[in-house]
Design a protein around this motif. Sequence first.
Motif, PDB file in Angstrom:
ATOM      1  N   ARG A  20      -8.468  -9.065 -26.730  1.00 17.30           N
ATOM      2  CA  ARG A  20      -9.214  -9.566 -27.876  1.00 17.30           C
ATOM      3  C   ARG A  20      -9.115 -11.087 -27.876  1.00 17.30           C
ATOM      4  NH1 ARG A  20     -10.943  -7.113 -32.508  1.00 17.30           N
ATOM      5  NH2 ARG A  20      -9.574  -5.304 -32.122  1.00 17.30           N
ATOM      6  N   GLY A  21     -10.219 -11.757 -27.702  1.00 16.32           N
ATOM      7  CA  GLY A  21     -10.203 -13.208 -27.639  1.00 16.32           C
ATOM      8  C   GLY A  21     -11.409 -13.728 -26.896  1.00 16.32           C
ATOM      9  N   SER A  22     -11.376 -15.012 -26.565  1.00 12.21           N
ATOM     10  CA  SER A  22     -12.544 -15.660 -25.955  1.00 12.21           C
ATOM     11  C   SER A  22     -12.415 -15.865 -24.457  1.00 12.21           C
ATOM     12  CB  SER A  22     -12.783 -17.012 -26.632  1.00 12.21           C
ATOM     13  OG  SER A  22     -11.635 -17.851 -26.497  1.00 12.21           O
ATOM     14  N   ASP A  23     -11.217 -16.237 -23.962  1.00 11.41           N
ATOM     15  CA  ASP A  23     -11.065 -16.630 -22.559  1.00 11.41           C
ATOM     16  C   ASP A  23      -9.814 -15.983 -21.962  1.00 11.41           C
ATOM     17  OD1 ASP A  23     -13.231 -18.505 -22.927  1.00 11.41           O
ATOM     18  OD2 ASP A  23     -11.761 -19.823 -23.902  1.00 11.41           O
ATOM     19  N   LEU A  24      -9.966 -15.451 -20.759  1.00  8.76           N
ATOM     20  CA  LEU A  24      -8.840 -14.820 -20.065  1.00  8.76           C
ATOM     21  C   LEU A  24      -8.857 -15.271 -18.616  1.00  8.76           C
ATOM     22  CD1 LEU A  24      -6.492 -12.724 -20.051  1.00  8.76           C
ATOM     23  CD2 LEU A  24      -8.212 -10.984 -19.490  1.00  8.76           C
ATOM     24  N   TRP A  25      -7.711 -15.738 -18.148  1.00  5.63           N
ATOM     25  CA  TRP A  25      -7.552 -16.233 -16.785  1.00  5.63           C
ATOM     26  C   TRP A  25      -6.429 -15.462 -16.095  1.00  5.63           C
ATOM     27  CZ3 TRP A  25      -9.925 -21.168 -15.311  1.00  5.63           C
ATOM     28  CH2 TRP A  25     -10.672 -21.745 -16.339  1.00  5.63           C
ATOM     29  N   ALA A  26      -6.503 -15.367 -14.774  1.00  2.00           N
ATOM     30  CA  ALA A  26      -5.443 -14.758 -13.979  1.00  2.00           C
ATOM     31  C   ALA A  26      -4.948 -15.758 -12.945  1.00  2.00           C
ATOM     32  CB  ALA A  26      -5.935 -13.495 -13.288  1.00  2.00           C
ATOM     33  N   GLU A  27      -3.633 -15.833 -12.809  1.00  2.00           N
ATOM     34  CA  GLU A  27      -3.014 -16.685 -11.794  1.00  2.00           C
ATOM     35  C   GLU A  27      -2.820 -15.853 -10.536  1.00  2.00           C
ATOM     36  OE1 GLU A  27       0.761 -19.796 -11.452  1.00  2.00           O
ATOM     37  OE2 GLU A  27       0.947 -17.988 -12.689  1.00  2.00           O
ATOM     38  N   LEU A  28      -3.591 -16.194  -9.499  1.00  2.00           N
ATOM     39  CA  LEU A  28      -3.640 -15.398  -8.281  1.00  2.00           C
ATOM     40  C   LEU A  28      -3.235 -16.241  -7.079  1.00  2.00           C
ATOM     41  CD1 LEU A  28      -7.111 -13.659  -8.838  1.00  2.00           C
ATOM     42  CD2 LEU A  28      -4.851 -12.852  -9.577  1.00  2.00           C
ATOM     43  N   GLU A  29      -2.840 -15.521  -6.009  1.00  3.54           N
ATOM     44  CA  GLU A  29      -2.441 -16.192  -4.777  1.00  3.54           C
ATOM     45  C   GLU A  29      -2.891 -15.389  -3.578  1.00  3.54           C
ATOM     46  OE1 GLU A  29       1.647 -17.456  -2.344  1.00  3.54           O
ATOM     47  OE2 GLU A  29       1.777 -16.551  -4.347  1.00  3.54           O
ATOM     48  N   ALA A  30      -3.469 -16.064  -2.596  1.00  4.59           N
ATOM     49  CA  ALA A  30      -3.711 -15.488  -1.282  1.00  4.59           C
ATOM     50  C   ALA A  30      -2.736 -16.147  -0.307  1.00  4.59           C
ATOM     51  CB  ALA A  30      -5.152 -15.725  -0.842  1.00  4.59           C
TER      52      ALA A  30
END
Length: 346
Positions: free
Chosen positions: A40-50
């Motif tokens: 629930r909210g406006s913005d969602l980010w994921a911290e990812l690594e290759a």
Amino acid sequence: MNAIPVSSDNPKLRILGRLDRSRTPLALDWTGSSIEVQFRGSDLWAELEAPVMSPVMWVAVLADGCPVARFPVEPGIRFYPLVLGMEPANSRTVTLVKETQCMPDNPAATVLVHSLRMNGSLEELPARNLKIEFIGDSLTSGEGALAPNGNDEWIPLWFTACGNYSFIACRALNAERSVLSQSGWGVCWDWEHNPAHTMTEFYEQTAGVLQGPEAEARGCGKPWDFASWQPDIICIRLLTNDCGGMNQKNSFEQDRDTVVRGAADFLKIVRRNNPAAKIVWILPGTDVHPELAEEAVALARREGLENLFTFALPDYGPEDMGARFHPNAEYNRKVGLLLAEFLKEI
């Protein structure tokens, strides 16, 4: 902006697919492996690594089951937007999905999920109706499904877990999905008749198709904890490559009984680890000896296995092709819906 580590200890995260949940960061190895939240909210980010530059690992983002983004994960650690500019008062299910299959030739290649950052909050996830496991080859890895007709490139860009029949079926059934699939591999041998490349050999491991120190560090070779996720239904779509291997050696009459016996024994392994599941063998196409799978299922029934089924999909023709003679996303959509209807009835 809130930030939380991604860990199996968080009850507001749903982790789908086989991976070592005791380790952080979580590693998405199998195609279709996912992290899901109710946001629930406006913005969602994921911290990812290759960890490596090549082969490129692609991921997709779903909002309430609808694809909204697809991008490659770059070398190094950084944040990627999953959803942005959403109505902050609304709640939605957001899913991060690995689109690319395991790459045994480069076992260091994976997607590591470190944390989530958000303008908003996580809520309790609604339960799914079913749990379905898929075991297969390139057809279940979605090889070539996103490519234009006639393309001959074997590249990660054209693989898809979300344009694949297994995704379509699970979305229609509101089911959790776990996928174990590897292009070219079979039950007794691979498409070149190499017995080292079989799903049978590695079914009881977390992600045993990946070997070497990098894979071992992620727990790929660990025995899988079957009690942690018991599927209601298991769909097996194998034997196309076993037949391809026999074609390579011109050994169909010599090897057919070995394949039938091997497939029946594989059913026993699957049943031993999933005692309550209904098991469906999705038959190879009519030009790839589907009778071998039917004979294997009949043999396993005679030897005491129950709740076994077979299901035939319509063959795909020239108009259904993506890359390298593999079916495209539209064909996958159609047959995924057919499979869902069949699974409702068993």
